[in-house]
Write a protein that holds these residues in place. Structure first.
Motif, PDB file in Angstrom:
ATOM      1  N   VAL A   1       7.365  -7.721  16.121  1.00  0.00           N
ATOM      2  CA  VAL A   1       7.374  -6.264  15.941  1.00  0.00           C
ATOM      3  C   VAL A   1       5.969  -5.791  15.559  1.00  0.00           C
ATOM      4  O   VAL A   1       5.176  -6.542  14.993  1.00  0.00           O
ATOM      5  N   ASN A   2       5.674  -4.537  15.895  1.00  0.00           N
ATOM      6  CA  ASN A   2       4.459  -3.890  15.392  1.00  0.00           C
ATOM      7  C   ASN A   2       4.676  -2.383  15.310  1.00  0.00           C
ATOM      8  O   ASN A   2       5.683  -1.857  15.802  1.00  0.00           O
ATOM      9  N   HIS A   3       3.737  -1.681  14.679  1.00  0.00           N
ATOM     10  CA  HIS A   3       3.850  -0.238  14.482  1.00  0.00           C
ATOM     11  C   HIS A   3       3.196   0.528  15.629  1.00  0.00           C
ATOM     12  O   HIS A   3       2.201   0.084  16.209  1.00  0.00           O
ATOM     13  N   ASP A   4       3.752   1.707  15.899  1.00  0.00           N
ATOM     14  CA  ASP A   4       3.148   2.613  16.883  1.00  0.00           C
ATOM     15  C   ASP A   4       1.985   3.394  16.288  1.00  0.00           C
ATOM     16  O   ASP A   4       1.036   3.746  16.982  1.00  0.00           O
ATOM     17  N   GLU A   5       2.094   3.714  14.995  1.00  0.00           N
ATOM     18  CA  GLU A   5       1.069   4.573  14.371  1.00  0.00           C
ATOM     19  C   GLU A   5       1.030   4.350  12.875  1.00  0.00           C
ATOM     20  O   GLU A   5       1.843   3.602  12.346  1.00  0.00           O
TER      21      GLU A   5
ATOM     22  N   TYR B   1       5.033  -7.443  11.368  1.00  0.00           N
ATOM     23  CA  TYR B   1       3.768  -6.717  11.337  1.00  0.00           C
ATOM     24  C   TYR B   1       2.993  -7.092  10.075  1.00  0.00           C
ATOM     25  O   TYR B   1       3.544  -7.299   8.998  1.00  0.00           O
ATOM     26  N   PHE B   2       1.678  -7.239  10.243  1.00  0.00           N
ATOM     27  CA  PHE B   2       0.730  -7.460   9.147  1.00  0.00           C
ATOM     28  C   PHE B   2       0.986  -8.738   8.351  1.00  0.00           C
ATOM     29  O   PHE B   2       0.644  -8.823   7.174  1.00  0.00           O
TER      30      PHE B   2
ATOM     31  N   TYR C   1      -2.851  -6.761   6.929  1.00  0.00           N
ATOM     32  CA  TYR C   1      -2.922  -5.309   7.093  1.00  0.00           C
ATOM     33  C   TYR C   1      -4.266  -4.891   7.684  1.00  0.00           C
ATOM     34  O   TYR C   1      -5.321  -5.391   7.290  1.00  0.00           O
ATOM     35  N   ILE C   2      -4.205  -3.981   8.627  1.00  0.00           N
ATOM     36  CA  ILE C   2      -5.404  -3.453   9.250  1.00  0.00           C
ATOM     37  C   ILE C   2      -5.246  -1.941   9.391  1.00  0.00           C
ATOM     38  O   ILE C   2      -4.162  -1.449   9.748  1.00  0.00           O
ATOM     39  N   GLU C   3      -6.294  -1.204   9.094  1.00  0.00           N
ATOM     40  CA  GLU C   3      -6.252   0.245   9.252  1.00  0.00           C
ATOM     41  C   GLU C   3      -6.361   0.608  10.730  1.00  0.00           C
ATOM     42  O   GLU C   3      -7.071  -0.045  11.499  1.00  0.00           O
TER      43      GLU C   3
ATOM     44  N   PRO D   1      -9.949   0.690  18.524  1.00  0.00           N
ATOM     45  CA  PRO D   1     -10.349   1.815  19.374  1.00  0.00           C
ATOM     46  C   PRO D   1      -9.246   2.871  19.442  1.00  0.00           C
ATOM     47  O   PRO D   1      -8.062   2.537  19.520  1.00  0.00           O
ATOM     48  N   GLU D   2      -9.643   4.126  19.403  1.00  0.00           N
ATOM     49  CA  GLU D   2      -8.664   5.212  19.487  1.00  0.00           C
ATOM     50  C   GLU D   2      -8.328   5.465  20.953  1.00  0.00           C
ATOM     51  O   GLU D   2      -9.138   5.990  21.715  1.00  0.00           O
ATOM     52  N   ILE D   3      -7.127   5.075  21.325  1.00  0.00           N
ATOM     53  CA  ILE D   3      -6.682   5.195  22.716  1.00  0.00           C
ATOM     54  C   ILE D   3      -5.332   5.897  22.723  1.00  0.00           C
ATOM     55  O   ILE D   3      -4.437   5.542  21.954  1.00  0.00           O
ATOM     56  N   LYS D   4      -5.192   6.884  23.586  1.00  0.00           N
ATOM     57  CA  LYS D   4      -3.929   7.615  23.682  1.00  0.00           C
ATOM     58  C   LYS D   4      -3.523   7.715  25.149  1.00  0.00           C
ATOM     59  O   LYS D   4      -4.038   8.545  25.893  1.00  0.00           O
TER      60      LYS D   4
END
Length: 298
Positions: A294-298, A209-210, A148-150, A155-158
């Motif tokens: 798989v991974n999370h978008d947000e 994920y995680f 798990y990672i916060e 980096p905050e990228i949009k």
């Protein structure tokens, strides 16, 4: 009397296959070393030379990136936000069809962000390369943490996603994969982890994920039996395909995404995510998951 000629041919094929895969693994390690140097230098343009125009990238905690121009924007922002970059990849598994190569491995990104502690981003990844006359190019890539990672650690990228890429398989194959995704949906909603695992090949690799990757059907089954236990209820789940690409040899690549609303006794929420799914048709004509991440978008 033994057929020594047939035995000799059989052994030669085994050796040739082993040497071919070993050479591909070595070649990919060299390419990854070059890519790591470009990351360290912050050289986005040379880095992007390894990507096909129609490439899809799926970073963790970000929407999917469709097409080279959007991937360029993402990596430009990543380079600006990080310093003292060091990237190390280790290739774990290589599979090949006449025109494509599927690569799985581990990845560690070490970097600094302004005003934050140094970061060790320990990941796994899945890539699909398209073979060309002179070199290979990445057409699909996904990566995500082994633990798990916060979101704030990255980096905050949009970057706004571009239009969905086109599929290269028939309407029949798209329908067949859609039906398999519906079966997955039913298994997840009804908490049938063991049944979910039957949709994978015996030699499957699943990359959740995680968590670290799960190799082989027994490890895949153990994961889903635990993950889809009775302690969580699923209120809704939608699984869709962005596009599906024919890789040859009865193997297809699906870029998927999902939205799942869940609840337990103490928690609940909505998770949005995405996946790279490598489906392989078995001897009975059924599509099964050969590789998936798989991974999370947000």
């Amino acid at each position: 009397m033994p057929n020594y000629f047939s035995l000799l041919i059989f052994c030669h094929c085994i050796i040739f296959s082993f040497e071919g895969k070993s050479q591909q693994l070595n070649d990919l390690q060299k390419v990854n070393h070059e890519i790591a140097k470009l990351f360290a230098e912050g050289n986005t343009e040379k880095l992007l030379s390894y990507y096909a125009e129609e490439a899809v990238a799926m970073p963790e905690y970000h929407k999917p990136l469709y097409g080279k121009p959007v991937i360029r924007q993402y990596f430009n922002e990543w380079m600006k936000a990080t310093g003292k970059k060091l990237q190390v990849r280790k290739v774990i598994d290589v599979q090949s069809t006449p025109h494509y190569v599927i690569e799985i491995g581990t990845l560690t990104d070490r970097y600094l962000q302004k005003g934050k502690d140094s970061m060790n981003y320990d990941c796994k990844y899945l890539r699909v390369w398209k073979k060309g006359p002179d070199r290979m190019n990445i057409i699909s890539e996904i990566w995500g943490a082994n633990d798990y990672i916060e979101k704030a650690k990255l980096p905050e990228i949009k970057i706004q996603p571009a239009a969905l890429p086109k599929s290269t398989v028939s309407a029949t194959v798209q329908k067949e994969i859609g039906l398999r995704n519906q079966t997955i949906t039913d298994c997840v909603k009804e908490r049938k982890g063991a049944e979910h695992a039957t949709l994978f090949t015996k030699d499957a690799i699943y990359m959740p994920y995680f968590q670290p990757m799960k190799k082989g059907i027994e490890n895949v089954k153990a994961y889903f039996v635990d993950h889809e236990g009775p302690g969580v209820a699923i209120d809704s789940l939608v699984i869709s395909a962005a596009n599906i690409i024919d890789l040859g040899n009865n193997i297809v690549l699906e870029h998927g995404y999902y939205a799942i609303r869940w609840r337990s006794d103490t928690h609940g929420g909505l998770n949005l995510g995405k996946s790279v799914n490598i489906w392989k048709k078995d001897d009975s004509g059924q599509w099964k998951l050969f590789r998936q991440m798989v991974n999370h978008d947000e």
